[in-house]
Design an enzyme around this catalytic site. Structure first.
Site, PDB file in Angstrom:
ATOM      1  CD  GLU A   1      -0.198  14.160  19.500  1.00  0.00           C
ATOM      2  OE1 GLU A   1       0.021  13.423  18.518  1.00  0.00           O
ATOM      3  OE2 GLU A   1       0.496  14.114  20.544  1.00  0.00           O
TER       4      GLU A   1
ATOM      5  CB  SER B   1       2.352   7.139   4.578  1.00  0.00           C
ATOM      6  OG  SER B   1       1.267   6.806   5.381  1.00  0.00           O
TER       7      SER B   1
ATOM      8  CD  GLN C   1      -2.403   1.212   2.821  1.00  0.00           C
ATOM      9  OE1 GLN C   1      -2.126   0.345   3.640  1.00  0.00           O
ATOM     10  NE2 GLN C   1      -3.222   2.201   3.084  1.00  0.00           N
TER      11      GLN C   1
ATOM     12  CD  GLU D   1      -5.253   1.063   8.170  1.00  0.00           C
ATOM     13  OE1 GLU D   1      -5.666   2.087   7.576  1.00  0.00           O
ATOM     14  OE2 GLU D   1      -4.092   0.937   8.570  1.00  0.00           O
TER      15      GLU D   1
END
Lengths: 405, 373, 405, 373
Positions: C367, C132, C129, C248
């Site tokens: 976060e 990112s 994949q 996912e």
């Protein structure tokens, strides 16, 4: 590294000590008022402030022309240390002498200085600070109390203030009010002196979790303020307020050792229980929180050193409150875990545990404080602001819109 | 696989919410801080709803439900800080027998279980909470048919008709039913930081009672059920704290934005949610173990106690913090949840001892089965 | 509350178990590759996936027309549980079968499904994949890898991807690339299939703190992509990516028990040390972290129940990762405190301690995750966004400006 | 009142920073993880700067400075993760005498102190860190002029010429100087998770050495100085971690803003600052006590150990987190600070034992003076 006095400081300290020795017989005790005896308590403490003032130990840092001693902040600290060591209380009107008087000295008219400073020093007139509002906590510049100028130049004041210490026996308050809503929020405020016995002033005690009323709410309903009661320029109140806050920072920076939360006090509570004293978990928790409190004590000496050199502690000094509250909460939790529900019965630990949640927000929430330190000390960027450049009168509409987007 | 509440359980929850919604118990909690006598008595509500006999079989006048059902009702009480005397009464019904059990189940009489901790690695004996300090007190002694000893911090004792004391005879615990009015039984009401939880110390001086047939395992079960009930009350209070915190975070603006849009506030509210969801899963664990895996019930109930206690500690402080200064004032509701958190943490052995027992159970399993892991 | 199978599930479980019993003799072990034997390891695990696929235990939830079993996610979980119970590894290409295959089934062309799904299922071709990027972590829509359309309708791809599992032995990757910079960032991306052996693809292992390369960086330098390799519409890649991320979430929601961090495993490490087992501090820490891990286990059953009912766990399920990482960090700290520096020598605890900092950021920082849950579950307002409605090409200029204001 | 560094101390800091800036010791730390032999030897640097004799009087070839000065230099070493063998050498110079002391001070020979914990409430005897586990090992024994025992996790032993062992004779500790090359001394280098801290186990088998005149108080002082030095190294590493974290938080953008503008990141960086400033104050406390209030030095040095340890634990993890995934990769510097944190926390008794000693000191004071508080 030297915690000793300079020769001049040692000399001044000796002078203070001599005076205290000579006068402490007439001093009141350290305890707070007992129920139903509040007025008597305040009268006694007024008298004692007068004695201190006459001895030269109130307004130590005020210029001599206003009745002060013209000394430095370290000398003020020395007075505090010696009074504490002797088990004798200090002045009653800490906020007036420490913050509001200096604000008037900096921004007031000659007439104002003439009229107000001497009675403040001698506790003939106690003062209170009227800044915070229910809807303007962390964001002080968001205050909504409104002063409207009248045809004769006097003002009419309406609104609500909160967290006001001493309001119920104060003669005057220093009040921040909005005088112009058509400009951005920092630019339309003015500072006034308001007599607390004026018509339209309503003072209500505000009880804390402890059950005690450490603060008041104060309501203003068309209160008349004469034209000469303004401190500083019209619409220039924000700068005046910053002066007050600067003196507050000086007062906090110099004086506290963990806000009175001392490692030895907590250790004593644990030492009384032999099982707890030998428990690894208890000891670990005690060791860590005591480390924090000792760090605060020695951080205080660093701040005093900065003050002695004529500066101010850095903005990071504000983090002392975070550490103090955190360590005291941990101490309260630990001690009540050791003692059990009995610790929650009336008494010092119950008071401590109930007092801390209020202290946590006092003087700005921890979040605001961390923002401030992050930006001023670490140079980190601010958050995007939705209220920049917007007239105060349009802010709420913008807020609603911002929330929707 | 169906790890969720049944329709009946959801109905039970809703019915409890309805029944408890008739009075403003949170406001009552504040009033009772200054005038304890003003505390509403919800016994009739509890009896009418069948809660008094929740854990008692239908044969004995109860409704024959399980620990999870009891915890669900307790959670609703906790949400409203409602002074329903569950902590004392329900475990008592697990140990009582005969006519007295029937009276307790039907709400005709009130029971109070004297919390007695089963032996653990901390104390290799049956113990009760001490009046003060970390050293635990020995459980009352049983000798010549009589019970002697002192049990501290007993919930619901002041208004009870029957007490179930755990008295130890040569290391073996017996459950003994006593009438509160009988000779040798002295009940001393004591302070309650949380006004909705009236507490008492119980002094037993050669008090003669009926010895129940409960085994040591039954008595351990009663302790664990009590752990689950106080945890459930805490979970309910957490749910309410989160709801109120979120609501205020939406309403309150600072620097031109709702405070709930700031990461510091948002992340703190999510932390309550995280702890709450974990605690809820542990309640299900305890409920499931109570029903289907009794050998895991001790572990499960104590994990729930630890998880819910941690959640309430956090949530009660966050509820105050999110409200700023006003949240720390007498007239605000937030401090009432804080008081609940403070007292709950220290009752029935405290959350610290519960964490210790979780460790003890797991260490024992690990030691007993060295090939695991 | 019932953790038992339904009769249908029990039947399927029995079937799985029978098959495993019959085939486990040929199964490889659970251990990872030993140094220098990585290729051999992968070959063995490819073979084993093929055996699983032929038995019907790869792609359990895939439609039958693509070689799957057309079963539900709970059946997938049953397969996983039984394989684990038997001490037998599962499929090699978890990402392909679990996330990328389903994405192609949802958005691919018939030709794509025909060409790619069967070899993926049998591990003849493993997938990776490629989403990112170094400058687009939490903000996935900020990717900069660019695909430029050529005259013949094919594409040229340049850029850099990171955190790519299995890239070094994958045959194909599913890559998200920017195809239009003149629109806002979410609107200008497309999804492509890229052969990992294409000219211009450079795969470099990315070592973690542990010293092992769990991931890769992949560089693309003018890589040719045929026109028919696009998955979904041109500039419609964001929706395709969301599908992948949904699968996912399903995979994580259903499968994990605290990411493999089990309370009993940590308890065992402490139980080995009699002094530690009796230490109040150690026990307290163990009791608390074990409580967290048990909460995760039973939260997992709640999620499975939701999945069984045809739904998905709520967004709050993402908090499981926070709890798992937090508890595992506490466990690592505790165990190393008990064992001492020896725990940092090579071995399971050293690996655990070194692995966790990387896991903490994997799949989005804590976060971002808390923001997401706060907004979706609690309904809290979003933060002001500076990147709304701004073409991607102008974003950096705006960022700089925002930082200054 | 002057609770700040002197001009001389600032010069010392700057000189250290300059001297250590000549090599990229952080990059070297990563290389040494795979090839320990590549670690630069900074002994010449240390000797040239006079650091080897920092705590030794000028009469014995040293520069006659105090613990605070030593901590300041150690902090600079910590900031750069520089492998200067201070932890072992400097405490050794506090206990050595005569010609050997002169050699150590002048950097002609290297010393290593075998860390030996003075009796505490945890262990009422002199102990050393165990090779593994929570049960501490007894300190070596002294009998017939010979030292026998095993000391684990000794910093800087592998390259030392002299060891200072603490050996116990009927409960009384003696400092014994041994040559590493002599019979009965075996030094086994062991793993180092932090490559810049080469560790060894030392086996002493009837090793005959010179008994120094150090008293039990002197030996306790050496232990406390070692606590202060490891704490100072940690503080330096925290300062560097904060600087690097802030820098990245300014450079990195997400969702159109610098990440340092988000509260979650900002507040975390401020938390490093808070812990760092607290630790710095505790270093000053230790420095001041070492000079002016020796009776408080044990307490002060251990609070510094606790405070700096907590700060580094937090800062090293935050340094990784703020960098996101890339911060957890081998090629990044952040993990090197993390490794430093992980090992430091468990050396020289560990920060846990230091916290216990802080509690012990305060409890003893509270018990001894019940009227306090």
């Amino acid at each position: 590294m030297d915690l000793n006095d300079t020769p001049e400081q040692a000399e001044y300290r000796a002078k203070v000590r001599t005076w205290i020795d000579a006068n402490k017989a007439g001093a009141p005790g350290l305890d707070g008022p007992t129920a139903g005896k509040e007025e008597e308590f305040i009268a006694i403490r007024r008298d004692w402030q007068r004695v201190l003032a006459e001895g030269g130990f109130a307004g130590v840092t005020w210029p001599a022309e206003f009745g002060g001693q013209g000394l430095g902040p370290l000398d003020q600290v020395i007075v505090g240390q010696e009074l504490q060591a002797a088990g004798v209380p200090g002045i009653l009107d800490v906020i007036g002498i420490g913050m509001l008087g200096p604000t008037i000295i900096a921004h007031g008219t000659d007439d104002q200085k003439q009229r107000y400073l001497a009675p403040m020093l001698h506790a003939d007139e106690v003062w209170c600070q009227l800044f915070s509002e229910p809807a303007a906590g962390s964001d002080l510049a968001g205050i909504q109390t409104k002063a409207t100028v009248q045809e004769d130049g006097s003002w009419k004041l309406s609104g609500q203030k909160v967290w006001t210490t001493n309001a119920h026996f104060a003669s005057f308050g220093l009040i921040l009010a909005r005088t112009n809503s058509d400009v951005t929020k920092h630019k339309g405020m003015s500072m006034f002196i308001v007599p607390m016995d004026a018509a339209g002033v309503d003072i209500r005690p505000l009880r804390q979790i402890t059950g005690e009323a450490e603060f008041n709410e104060v309501f203003f309903d068309d209160v008349h303020i004469p034209a000469d009661a303004i401190v500083g320029p019209v619409d220039g109140g924000w700068m005046v307020a910053l002066t007050t806050l600067l003196f507050e920072r000086l007062a906090i920076g110099g004086g506290s050792e963990g806000f009175g939360y001392r490692a030895d006090r907590f250790a004593k509570a644990i030492a009384d229980d032999p099982v707890a004293s030998a428990d690894a978990d208890v000891r670990h928790r005690l060791g860590k929180l005591a480390t924090d409190l000792l760090a605060l004590r020695y951080t205080g000496y660093r701040h005093l050193t900065a003050i002695e050199r004529g500066g101010l502690p850095g903005s990071e000094a504000a983090l002392g409150k975070v550490t103090a509250v955190k360590a005291a909460i941990e101490a309260g939790d630990l001690i009540a875990d050791v003692i059990g529900p009995d610790a929650l019965a009336e008494g010092e630990w119950s008071y401590l545990i109930s007092f801390l949640p209020g202290l946590k927000s006092a003087g700005g929430t921890e979040e605001i404080l961390r923002n401030m330190v992050g930006e001023r000390v670490l140079g980190l960027p601010t958050e995007p602001r939705l209220d920049k450049g917007v007239p105060f009168s349009e802010l709420r509409a913008l807020e609603r819109e911002g929330a929707k987007s | 696989m169906n790890f969720d509440l049944s329709d009946e359980q959801r109905s039970l929850q809703e019915a409890a919410r309805d029944a408890l919604g008739r009075e403003d118990t949170v406001a009552a909690a504040r009033e009772a801080l200054e005038d304890p006598s003003s505390l509403p008595d919800l016994w009739e509500t509890a009896a009418a709803a069948g809660w008094t006999g929740l854990l008692v079989s239908e044969d004995h006048g109860g409704v024959g439900l399980g620990p999870l059902d009891a915890m669900l009702v307790a959670a609703e009480c906790g949400r409203r800080l409602a002074p329903v005397p569950f902590l004392g009464h329900l475990p008592a019904t697990l140990l009582a027998e005969g006519d007295e059990l029937q009276q307790l189940a039907e709400g005709e009489k009130r029971g109070a279980y004297l919390p007695t901790m089963p032996p653990s690695d901390l104390d290799d004996a049956w113990t009760v909470d001490p009046q003060s300090g970390l050293r635990r007190s020995p459980a009352p002694a049983f000798a010549d048919g009589k019970v002697t000893g002192r049990v501290h911090w007993v919930p619901d004792a002041a208004k009870a008709d029957y007490l179930i004391a755990i008295a130890v005879d040569g290391g073996v615990p017996k459950a003994v039913l006593l009438e509160t009015s009988q000779p040798g039984v002295k009940i001393e009401p004591t302070i309650a930081y949380d006004s909705t939880r009236p507490m008492a110390h119980v002094e037993l001086d050669a008090a003669e009672g009926k010895v129940m047939s409960a085994s040591a395992d039954d008595i351990t079960l009663a302790w664990s059920v009590a752990q689950g009930l106080i945890a459930a009350e805490s979970l309910g209070a957490v749910e309410e704290s989160l709801e109120r915190s979120v609501q205020y975070a939406m309403e309150r603006y600072t620097f031109g934005r709702q405070i709930g849009s700031y990461q510091a506030v948002k992340h703190s509210l999510v932390e309550i949610l995280r702890l709450m969801e974990n605690a809820r899963s542990l309640m299900y664990f305890a409920g499931w173990a109570g029903e289907s895996a009794p050998e895991q019930f001790t572990l499960a109930a104590h994990t729930f106690r630890v998880g819910a206690g941690e959640a309430l500690d956090y949530a009660a402080r966050a509820l105050i913090s999110v409200h700023g200064g006003i949240g720390a004032t007498w007239e605000h509701d937030a401090p009432l949840f804080f008081r609940r958190a403070q007292l709950s943490r220290r009752l029935l052995g405290g959350t610290g001892a519960a964490a210790d027992r979780v460790a003890g159970e797991l260490l024992a399993q690990a030691g007993a089965a060295p090939a695991r892991g």
